[in-house]
Design an enzyme around this catalytic site. Structure first.
Site, PDB file in Angstrom:
ATOM      1  N   ASP A  18      -1.282  -0.729   7.508  1.00 52.18           N
ATOM      2  CA  ASP A  18      -0.826  -1.479   6.337  1.00 52.18           C
ATOM      3  C   ASP A  18      -1.717  -2.668   6.069  1.00 52.18           C
ATOM      4  O   ASP A  18      -2.109  -2.930   4.939  1.00 52.18           O
ATOM      5  CB  ASP A  18       0.593  -1.993   6.577  1.00 52.18           C
ATOM      6  CG  ASP A  18       1.517  -0.858   6.928  1.00 52.18           C
ATOM      7  OD1 ASP A  18       2.634  -1.131   7.370  1.00 52.18           O
ATOM      8  OD2 ASP A  18       1.109   0.300   6.767  1.00 52.18           O
ATOM      9  N   SER A  70       4.967  -1.215   2.546  1.00 53.34           N
ATOM     10  CA  SER A  70       4.383  -2.289   3.351  1.00 53.34           C
ATOM     11  C   SER A  70       4.550  -3.655   2.754  1.00 53.34           C
ATOM     12  O   SER A  70       3.595  -4.425   2.645  1.00 53.34           O
ATOM     13  CB  SER A  70       2.894  -2.055   3.566  1.00 53.34           C
ATOM     14  OG  SER A  70       2.747  -0.937   4.312  1.00 53.34           O
ATOM     15  N   SER A  71       5.744  -3.988   2.341  1.00 51.71           N
ATOM     16  CA  SER A  71       6.010  -5.337   1.844  1.00 51.71           C
ATOM     17  C   SER A  71       5.704  -6.343   2.948  1.00 51.71           C
ATOM     18  O   SER A  71       5.102  -7.387   2.712  1.00 51.71           O
ATOM     19  CB  SER A  71       7.468  -5.455   1.422  1.00 51.71           C
ATOM     20  OG  SER A  71       8.284  -5.023   2.512  1.00 51.71           O
ATOM     21  N   GLU A  80       0.374  10.042   8.480  1.00 54.99           N
ATOM     22  CA  GLU A  80       1.633   9.302   8.733  1.00 54.99           C
ATOM     23  C   GLU A  80       1.980   9.261  10.211  1.00 54.99           C
ATOM     24  O   GLU A  80       1.883  10.291  10.895  1.00 54.99           O
ATOM     25  CB  GLU A  80       2.765   9.967   7.946  1.00 54.99           C
ATOM     26  CG  GLU A  80       3.808   8.954   7.470  1.00 54.99           C
ATOM     27  CD  GLU A  80       3.204   7.939   6.488  1.00 54.99           C
ATOM     28  OE1 GLU A  80       3.063   8.279   5.310  1.00 54.99           O
ATOM     29  OE2 GLU A  80       2.842   6.826   6.913  1.00 54.99           O
ATOM     30  N   ARG A  82       0.863  -1.175   0.000  1.00 52.29           N
ATOM     31  CA  ARG A  82       0.000   0.000   0.000  1.00 52.29           C
ATOM     32  C   ARG A  82       0.898   1.222   0.000  1.00 52.29           C
ATOM     33  O   ARG A  82       2.039   1.186   0.430  1.00 52.29           O
ATOM     34  CB  ARG A  82      -0.914   0.019   1.228  1.00 52.29           C
ATOM     35  CG  ARG A  82      -0.169   0.136   2.564  1.00 52.29           C
ATOM     36  CD  ARG A  82      -0.167   1.549   3.117  1.00 52.29           C
ATOM     37  NE  ARG A  82       0.710   1.656   4.258  1.00 52.29           N
ATOM     38  CZ  ARG A  82       1.999   1.970   4.173  1.00 52.29           C
ATOM     39  NH1 ARG A  82       2.561   2.171   2.993  1.00 52.29           N
ATOM     40  NH2 ARG A  82       2.735   2.039   5.248  1.00 52.29           N
ATOM     41  N   GLY A 129      11.496  -3.030   2.602  1.00 53.21           N
ATOM     42  CA  GLY A 129      12.126  -1.879   3.259  1.00 53.21           C
ATOM     43  C   GLY A 129      11.851  -0.601   2.507  1.00 53.21           C
ATOM     44  O   GLY A 129      12.517   0.399   2.671  1.00 53.21           O
ATOM     45  N   LYS A 165      13.018  -1.303   9.443  1.00 53.23           N
ATOM     46  CA  LYS A 165      12.610  -0.988  10.818  1.00 53.23           C
ATOM     47  C   LYS A 165      13.213  -1.949  11.825  1.00 53.23           C
ATOM     48  O   LYS A 165      13.290  -1.659  13.002  1.00 53.23           O
ATOM     49  CB  LYS A 165      11.089  -0.985  10.925  1.00 53.23           C
ATOM     50  CG  LYS A 165      10.514   0.331  10.472  1.00 53.23           C
ATOM     51  CD  LYS A 165       9.070   0.443  10.846  1.00 53.23           C
ATOM     52  CE  LYS A 165       8.290  -0.701  10.248  1.00 53.23           C
ATOM     53  NZ  LYS A 165       8.433  -0.750   8.787  1.00 53.23           N
ATOM     54  N   GLY A 176       8.840   1.160   2.425  1.00 50.11           N
ATOM     55  CA  GLY A 176       7.756   2.049   2.847  1.00 50.11           C
ATOM     56  C   GLY A 176       6.452   1.767   2.147  1.00 50.11           C
ATOM     57  O   GLY A 176       5.499   2.506   2.255  1.00 50.11           O
TER      58      GLY A 176
HETATM   59  P1  NG1 Z   1       5.743   0.791   6.726  1.00 45.76           P
HETATM   60  O1  NG1 Z   1       7.131   1.070   7.234  1.00 45.76           O
HETATM   61  O2  NG1 Z   1       5.462   1.479   5.445  1.00 45.76           O
HETATM   62  O3  NG1 Z   1       5.449  -0.671   6.679  1.00 45.76           O
HETATM   63  C1  NG1 Z   1       4.992   1.618   9.187  1.00 45.76           C
HETATM   64  C2  NG1 Z   1       3.945   0.906  10.057  1.00 45.76           C
HETATM   65  C3  NG1 Z   1       2.556   1.512   9.902  1.00 45.76           C
HETATM   66  C4  NG1 Z   1       2.596   3.025  10.124  1.00 45.76           C
HETATM   67  C5  NG1 Z   1       3.688   3.629   9.226  1.00 45.76           C
HETATM   68  C6  NG1 Z   1       3.821   5.114   9.500  1.00 45.76           C
HETATM   69  C7  NG1 Z   1       4.665  -1.417  10.156  1.00 45.76           C
HETATM   70  C8  NG1 Z   1       4.391  -2.821   9.728  1.00 45.76           C
HETATM   71  N1  NG1 Z   1       3.859  -0.487   9.631  1.00 45.76           N
HETATM   72  O4  NG1 Z   1       4.670   1.414   7.810  1.00 45.76           O
HETATM   73  O5  NG1 Z   1       1.687   0.918  10.895  1.00 45.76           O
HETATM   74  O6  NG1 Z   1       2.818   3.318  11.487  1.00 45.76           O
HETATM   75  O7  NG1 Z   1       4.966   3.021   9.460  1.00 45.76           O
HETATM   76  O8  NG1 Z   1       2.618   5.757   9.238  1.00 45.76           O
HETATM   77  O9  NG1 Z   1       5.560  -1.140  10.925  1.00 45.76           O
HETATM   78 MG    MG Z   2       6.435  -2.839   6.547  1.00 49.94          MG
END
Ligand code: NG1
Ligand code: MG
Length: 513
Positions: free
Chosen positions: A208, A162-163, A55, A49, A158, A256, A160
């Site tokens: 996500d 949401s893989s 955010e 997504r 990695g 992360k 952003g």
């Molecule tokens: P990403 O890093 O895009 O998967 C993470 C969090 C979300 C949200 C966003 C910031 C995970 C799985 N997802 O998204 O819940 O907090 O950062 O808006 O960590």
């Molecule tokens: Mg993620």
């Protein structure tokens, strides 16, 4: 609402993606036969997504506005013959990077997951574990059937987009189907995926997984977390010029699992501490309500309790949008007055105000996911969250009652996105120089709104661009960013770097005929 089953890729992808996806799915099914000597029963899929706006506020339980993209994670599955000991065989089309694995399903007890490893099958195992808990509750027995699996992912990891959530949602869906669940409820799947993903060590919100499961082709998703996880779909207004969202990778890996203790999980702690700090500062009589946020209390919980107590509102989750907007404006002002320290708050200052010992502070807020920090920027994090929640409401109102003038709508939406980027960069401190540069370059080439998307600290950016300006934006990135930073970048990589994202569909089961 259940996860749909289809036999046509047209239900899944926008028209222009069909040729490429048909080839990809056919080679997945062919490879499956080659590896396992039989054809797959079905294919489960869930998309990545892009978060359009909202955010770093989902774990504070404020509404967010993501949309599913075309990129996804697909899993071809065949149930293992019943007379054998239940085991999982899982392979990946990218076998060089993700080697095949085989493991038994224990007759009882947890499926072992070593979250300290970067083992690619961990996300699958967390989905498998989540389903075994669910089936145990529903049926008393749990995973009985083994599975043969072949995966393929096109969501950059990695990045952003949401893989991780795409993998967990697809995995849980595949295990449910392989264990005979005729209908899979979307709500159940989403909640299971949220809990499962937290098991592999990131204290994430639920945005996500909601976007990956619930999205309907052609619409954005407005996700609410309170009083419980829910969503409404929002159609994009047909305007001239057309609204186009473009994602651009920074290729700064925002993993992360590496940055989490220092960054992501620390933000969760800071927002939670800001909530309890503000509740104390305003002498709220009632405890903050226990909620579904990662550490059990949230800024949203503070928000509702404050207005219920101070303005006698019975249940703040039923407040009108206009009233909610003015509440957020008031909270921004109150935070500026009651959390004055720009330099942040030490553990000692926090424990003094909360009237608790250091051990209690650590136990309650920093033990589930350890964070190493001595200073907590409570003021900045609270100001970002309330301000961002306000921008989401304004963005949604603009989408739902678009002014007939397309240019006007684009610039109003874009302005909100630019404000989000400024807040992420300056007060939430989750951007990075590369993301800032991508946004500045895009704006100079005509983008209406440019910002990081996802956790930040690298990864991806999203840009609202009038379709007649998309080429100019792509061009400036290629010349001034990608060619400069990655001179030997292949055409293939460049194509992955910049994607025009159309709102795609969420989780789906594809029946193999
Ligand atoms: P990403 O890093 O895009 O998967 C993470 C969090 C979300 C949200 C966003 C910031 C995970 C799985 N997802 O998204 O819940 O907090 O950062 O808006 O960590
Ligand atoms: Mg993620």
């Amino acid at each position: 609402m259940e996860v749909p089953t289809t036999t046509s890729l047209r239900d899944i992808y926008p028209e222009d993606a069909i040729p490429m996806e048909t080839k990809r799915w056919e080679s997945l099914l062919a490879k499956f036969k080659e590896i396992y000597g039989k054809s797959a029963d079905f294919i489960a899929r869930s998309p990545g997504r892009v978060n359009i706006i909202g955010e770093h506020i989902d774990y504070s339980l404020y509404e967010v506005l993501p949309m599913a993209i075309t990129a996804d994670f697909i899993m071809a599955v065949a149930a293992q013959p019943v007379n054998e000991k239940p085991r999982i065989r899982i392979a990946n089309m990218l076998s060089s990077k993700f080697p095949s694995r085989e493991f038994e399903i224990p007759a009882e007890g947890e499926i072992p997951i070593d979250a300290s490893q970067h083992e690619w099958t961990n996300y699958f195992k967390s989905g498998l574990r989540g389903v075994s808990h669910l089936l145990e509750k529903k049926r008393g027995g749990f995973i009985s059937l083994g599975m043969d699996i072949l995966c393929d992912g096109t969501v950059p990891s990695g990045g952003g987009l949401s893989s991780s959530a795409a993998v967990v949602c697809t995995s849980a869906l595949a295990v449910l189907k392989a264990n005979g669940e005729a209908k899979v409820d979307k709500q159940e799947l989403c909640e299971l995926a949220i809990v499962s993903e937290r098991a592999v060590g990131v204290n994430s919100g639920g945005m996500d997984q909601a976007a990956s499961v619930f999205s309907l082709r052609g619409t954005a998703l407005y996700v609410t977390f309170k009083p419980n996880l829910n969503f409404t779909t929002i159609d994009f207004p047909q305007t001239d010029p057309e609204l186009t969202f473009v994602t651009a990778q920074s290729f700064v890996t925002a993993d992360k699992h590496v940055t989490a203790p220092v960054c992501y999980n620390l933000r969760v702690v800071e927002c939670t501490l800001a909530a309890v700090f503000l509740a104390k500062a305003f002498g709220l009589k009632r405890e903050l309500p226990k909620d579904s946020s990662p550490l059990g209390v949230s800024l949203r919980g503070f928000h509702d309790t404050y207005f219920e107590e101070k303005e006698g509102i019975a249940d703040n989750t039923k407040t009108s949008v206009a009233e909610f907007e003015s509440q957020l404006q008031k909270l921004i002002q109150l935070t500026a007055d009651y959390l004055p320290q720009e330099k942040g708050y030490s553990r000692g200052e926090i424990t003094a105000l909360l009237g608790m010992s250091e051990e209690e502070l650590n136990q309650r807020f920093m033990s589930k996911f350890p964070v190493r920090a001595e200073n907590f920027m409570l003021r900045q994090r609270a100001l970002h969250v309330f301000g961002e929640a306000l921008r989401v409401i304004k963005f949604r109102q603009l989408l739902s009652s678009p002014s007939e003038n397309g240019k006007e709508l684009l610039s109003s939406l874009g302005e909100l996105m630019n404000d989000t980027q400024a807040s992420c960069r300056d007060i939430y401190d989750c951007s990075c120089p590369e993301l800032d540069e991508l946004c500045d370059l895009a704006r100079s080439a005509g983008s209406s709104g440019s910002r990081l998307t996802g956790a930040g600290w690298g990864g991806c950016s999203v840009h609202l661009v009038a379709n007649d300006k998309v080429d100019a934006v792509k061009k400036i990135w290629e010349e001034k960013y990608y060619r400069k930073k990655f001179p030997d970048m292949t055409e293939e990589k460049l194509k992955e770097a910049v994607v025009v994202s159309k709102p795609g569909s969420g989780s789906m089961i594809f029946k193999v005929l």
